[in-house]
Design a protein around this motif. Structure first.
Motif, PDB file in Angstrom:
ATOM      1  N   GLY A  10     -11.866 -14.974 -17.875  1.00  0.00           N
ATOM      2  CA  GLY A  10     -11.926 -16.316 -18.434  1.00  0.00           C
ATOM      3  C   GLY A  10     -13.280 -16.939 -18.172  1.00  0.00           C
ATOM      4  N   THR A  11     -13.360 -18.234 -18.352  1.00  0.00           N
ATOM      5  CA  THR A  11     -14.596 -18.938 -18.037  1.00  0.00           C
ATOM      6  C   THR A  11     -14.269 -20.347 -17.580  1.00  0.00           C
ATOM      7  OG1 THR A  11     -16.842 -19.394 -18.843  1.00  0.00           O
ATOM      8  CG2 THR A  11     -15.043 -19.905 -20.339  1.00  0.00           C
ATOM      9  N   PHE A  12     -15.123 -20.901 -16.733  1.00  0.00           N
ATOM     10  CA  PHE A  12     -14.856 -22.236 -16.203  1.00  0.00           C
ATOM     11  C   PHE A  12     -14.841 -23.275 -17.334  1.00  0.00           C
ATOM     12  CE2 PHE A  12     -16.317 -26.424 -14.922  1.00  0.00           C
ATOM     13  CZ  PHE A  12     -15.351 -26.732 -13.978  1.00  0.00           C
ATOM     14  N   GLY A  13     -13.872 -24.167 -17.253  1.00  0.00           N
ATOM     15  CA  GLY A  13     -13.826 -25.277 -18.196  1.00  0.00           C
ATOM     16  C   GLY A  13     -13.156 -24.972 -19.511  1.00  0.00           C
ATOM     17  N   VAL A  34     -11.519 -13.464 -13.230  1.00  0.00           N
ATOM     18  CA  VAL A  34     -12.919 -13.049 -13.331  1.00  0.00           C
ATOM     19  C   VAL A  34     -13.613 -14.029 -14.264  1.00  0.00           C
ATOM     20  CG1 VAL A  34     -14.510 -11.220 -13.996  1.00  0.00           C
ATOM     21  CG2 VAL A  34     -12.272 -10.630 -13.007  1.00  0.00           C
ATOM     22  N   LEU A  35     -14.529 -14.830 -13.722  1.00  0.00           N
ATOM     23  CA  LEU A  35     -15.214 -15.843 -14.528  1.00  0.00           C
ATOM     24  C   LEU A  35     -16.386 -15.220 -15.274  1.00  0.00           C
ATOM     25  CD1 LEU A  35     -15.170 -18.926 -12.136  1.00  0.00           C
ATOM     26  CD2 LEU A  35     -13.768 -18.524 -14.162  1.00  0.00           C
ATOM     27  N   GLU A  36     -16.413 -15.467 -16.556  1.00  0.00           N
ATOM     28  CA  GLU A  36     -17.405 -14.879 -17.456  1.00  0.00           C
ATOM     29  C   GLU A  36     -18.472 -15.908 -17.811  1.00  0.00           C
ATOM     30  OE1 GLU A  36     -18.976 -11.821 -19.775  1.00  0.00           O
ATOM     31  OE2 GLU A  36     -17.191 -11.697 -18.502  1.00  0.00           O
ATOM     32  N   ASP A  37     -19.730 -15.455 -17.917  1.00  0.00           N
ATOM     33  CA  ASP A  37     -20.810 -16.279 -18.433  1.00  0.00           C
ATOM     34  C   ASP A  37     -20.968 -15.929 -19.913  1.00  0.00           C
ATOM     35  OD1 ASP A  37     -23.104 -17.607 -19.156  1.00  0.00           O
ATOM     36  OD2 ASP A  37     -24.403 -16.666 -17.645  1.00  0.00           O
ATOM     37  N   LEU A  38     -20.524 -16.825 -20.783  1.00  0.00           N
ATOM     38  CA  LEU A  38     -20.518 -16.510 -22.209  1.00  0.00           C
ATOM     39  C   LEU A  38     -21.914 -16.487 -22.821  1.00  0.00           C
ATOM     40  CD1 LEU A  38     -17.341 -18.475 -23.378  1.00  0.00           C
ATOM     41  CD2 LEU A  38     -17.567 -16.044 -22.811  1.00  0.00           C
ATOM     42  N   ARG A  39     -22.909 -16.957 -22.074  1.00  0.00           N
ATOM     43  CA  ARG A  39     -24.294 -16.859 -22.555  1.00  0.00           C
ATOM     44  C   ARG A  39     -24.876 -15.492 -22.241  1.00  0.00           C
ATOM     45  NH1 ARG A  39     -26.209 -21.981 -19.225  1.00  0.00           N
ATOM     46  NH2 ARG A  39     -24.936 -20.749 -17.783  1.00  0.00           N
ATOM     47  N   ASP A  43     -20.342  -6.390 -19.546  1.00  0.00           N
ATOM     48  CA  ASP A  43     -19.805  -5.165 -20.126  1.00  0.00           C
ATOM     49  C   ASP A  43     -18.283  -5.160 -20.050  1.00  0.00           C
ATOM     50  OD1 ASP A  43     -22.338  -4.245 -20.691  1.00  0.00           O
ATOM     51  OD2 ASP A  43     -22.500  -3.028 -18.874  1.00  0.00           O
ATOM     52  N   LEU A  44     -17.737  -5.775 -18.997  1.00  0.00           N
ATOM     53  CA  LEU A  44     -16.286  -5.847 -18.859  1.00  0.00           C
ATOM     54  C   LEU A  44     -15.659  -6.551 -20.055  1.00  0.00           C
ATOM     55  CD1 LEU A  44     -13.834  -5.360 -16.910  1.00  0.00           C
ATOM     56  CD2 LEU A  44     -14.186  -7.725 -16.130  1.00  0.00           C
ATOM     57  N   LEU A  45     -16.210  -7.707 -20.427  1.00  0.00           N
ATOM     58  CA  LEU A  45     -15.690  -8.449 -21.572  1.00  0.00           C
ATOM     59  C   LEU A  45     -15.907  -7.683 -22.871  1.00  0.00           C
ATOM     60  CD1 LEU A  45     -14.516 -10.987 -22.917  1.00  0.00           C
ATOM     61  CD2 LEU A  45     -16.820 -11.944 -22.936  1.00  0.00           C
ATOM     62  N   LEU A  46     -17.100  -7.181 -23.084  1.00  0.00           N
ATOM     63  CA  LEU A  46     -17.425  -6.512 -24.335  1.00  0.00           C
ATOM     64  C   LEU A  46     -16.621  -5.227 -24.523  1.00  0.00           C
ATOM     65  CD1 LEU A  46     -21.298  -6.999 -24.335  1.00  0.00           C
ATOM     66  CD2 LEU A  46     -19.577  -8.343 -25.560  1.00  0.00           C
ATOM     67  N   THR A  47     -16.296  -4.574 -23.413  1.00  0.00           N
ATOM     68  CA  THR A  47     -15.495  -3.350 -23.480  1.00  0.00           C
ATOM     69  C   THR A  47     -14.048  -3.653 -23.843  1.00  0.00           C
ATOM     70  OG1 THR A  47     -16.887  -2.221 -21.853  1.00  0.00           O
ATOM     71  CG2 THR A  47     -14.643  -1.370 -22.153  1.00  0.00           C
TER      72      THR A  47
END
Length: 231
Positions: A10-13, A34-39, A43-47
C-alpha cells in the motif's frame, strides 16, 4: 496479531490501502504492510501488479497477487474466518456490491473534482461538479435509512468503500476551502462518519490527519491535474 497471514502493498495516505487494512483488521487477519513510493515503484509492486502498476496489492501464500481494493475486500472476506464483511443474504449482498461500485464508478469523479477542479469563467465547471457530488451524497444519505452503518449495526462493504467520506473529506475541505457535507444537509452521513472513525478497528489504521493535510497540500497542483483519483 501473530505471524502475518498476508502481505499488503500500500502507500501512506491512500484511502484504497485503508480499505484493505480495515478489512484485514475486522476479520482479525495478521498482515504485513509494505509501504510503496508511487513516484519510484518497486520491483515488488511491478512484479505483482504488472497490469495497473498501482496499489493496493494483497499477497497471500503462494497464490498470484490480488489487486484492486474492492476485489481484495471480497477475497479476504471469503478466504479468512471472522465476522462477515458482506451480507449473507444474496439480495443484500448484491445491493452492497452495487453501492460499493457506485462509489468508485459514479461518485468518485465528481467528488474528487469538486475539490481539485479549476473553475472556468463564472465558476460553472466547479459548480457542476459540486452539484453532481451533492446529488450522489443525497443518494448515499438515503441508503443509511437511520442506521449507524450502511449494512445496519456493523461495518460492512459499503462503509469501507465510502471510508474517504469519513476521514479524507475533512482534509480536502480544509485544503481547498470547499464544503460538501454539513450536518444540516446530510445528518445521516455526518453521524455515520463519526461512528466509522471511532470504531476501534478503524482507528488502528487511519492515517494521522495532520500528516494527510501536509501531504495533500504539497501535492495540490498535481492533484488538480488528475481526471480522477487512483483506485
Amino acid at each position: 496479531m501473530g505471524e502475518p497471514a498476508a502481505k499488503l502493498i500500500g502507500t501512506f495516505g491512500s484511502g484504497f490501502s485503508h480499505r484493505v487494512e480495515v478489512t484485514l483488521r475486522l476479520k482479525g487477519v495478521p498482515y504485513e504492510l509494505v509501504l510503496e513510493d508511487l513516484r519510484n515503484k518497486s520491483d515488488l509492486l511491478l512484479t505483482h501488479n504488472p497490469v495497473h502498476k498501482m496499489i493496493p496489492v494483497l499477497l497471500h501464500g503462494d497464490r498470484p497477487a490480488i489487486c484492486e481494493s474492492l476485489v481484495i475486500i471480497e477475497y479476504v472476506d471469503e478466504a479468512f474466518a471472522g465476522p462477515s464483511i458482506l451480507p449473507t443474504d444474496p439480495h443484500k449482498r448484491a445491493e452492497a456490491r452495487f453501492w460499493a461500485r457506485f462509489i468508485d464508478e459514479k461518485f468518485a469523479r465528481p467528488f474528487w473534482m469538486s475539490f481539485w477542479s479549476t473553475a472556468d469563467v463564472g465558476g460553472k465547471v466547479h459548480e457542476d461538479f459540486v452539484n453532481e457530488a451533492k446529488g450522489n451524497l443525497l443518494l448515499l444519505e438515503g441508503q443509511l435509512n437511520g442506521n449507524s452503518f450502511f449494512g445496519g449495526d456493523t461495518i460492512g462493504l459499503v462503509d469501507i468503500a465510502a471510508a474517504g467520506l469519513a476521514h479524507w473529506l475533512g482534509v480536502f475541505e480544509e485544503i481547498c476551502g470547499v464544503t460538501l457535507v454539513t450536518n444540516e444537509e446530510f445528518p445521516g452521513l455526518t453521524r455515520w462518519a463519526k461512528a466509522y472513525i471511532e470504531d476501534e478497528h478503524v482507528k488502528q489504521c487511519l492515517p494521522e490527519r495532520g500528516q494527510l493535510v501536509a501531504m495533500f497540500s504539497a501535492c495540490r497542483e498535481m492533484f488538480r491535474g488528475m481526471p480522477t483519483a487512483p483506485k
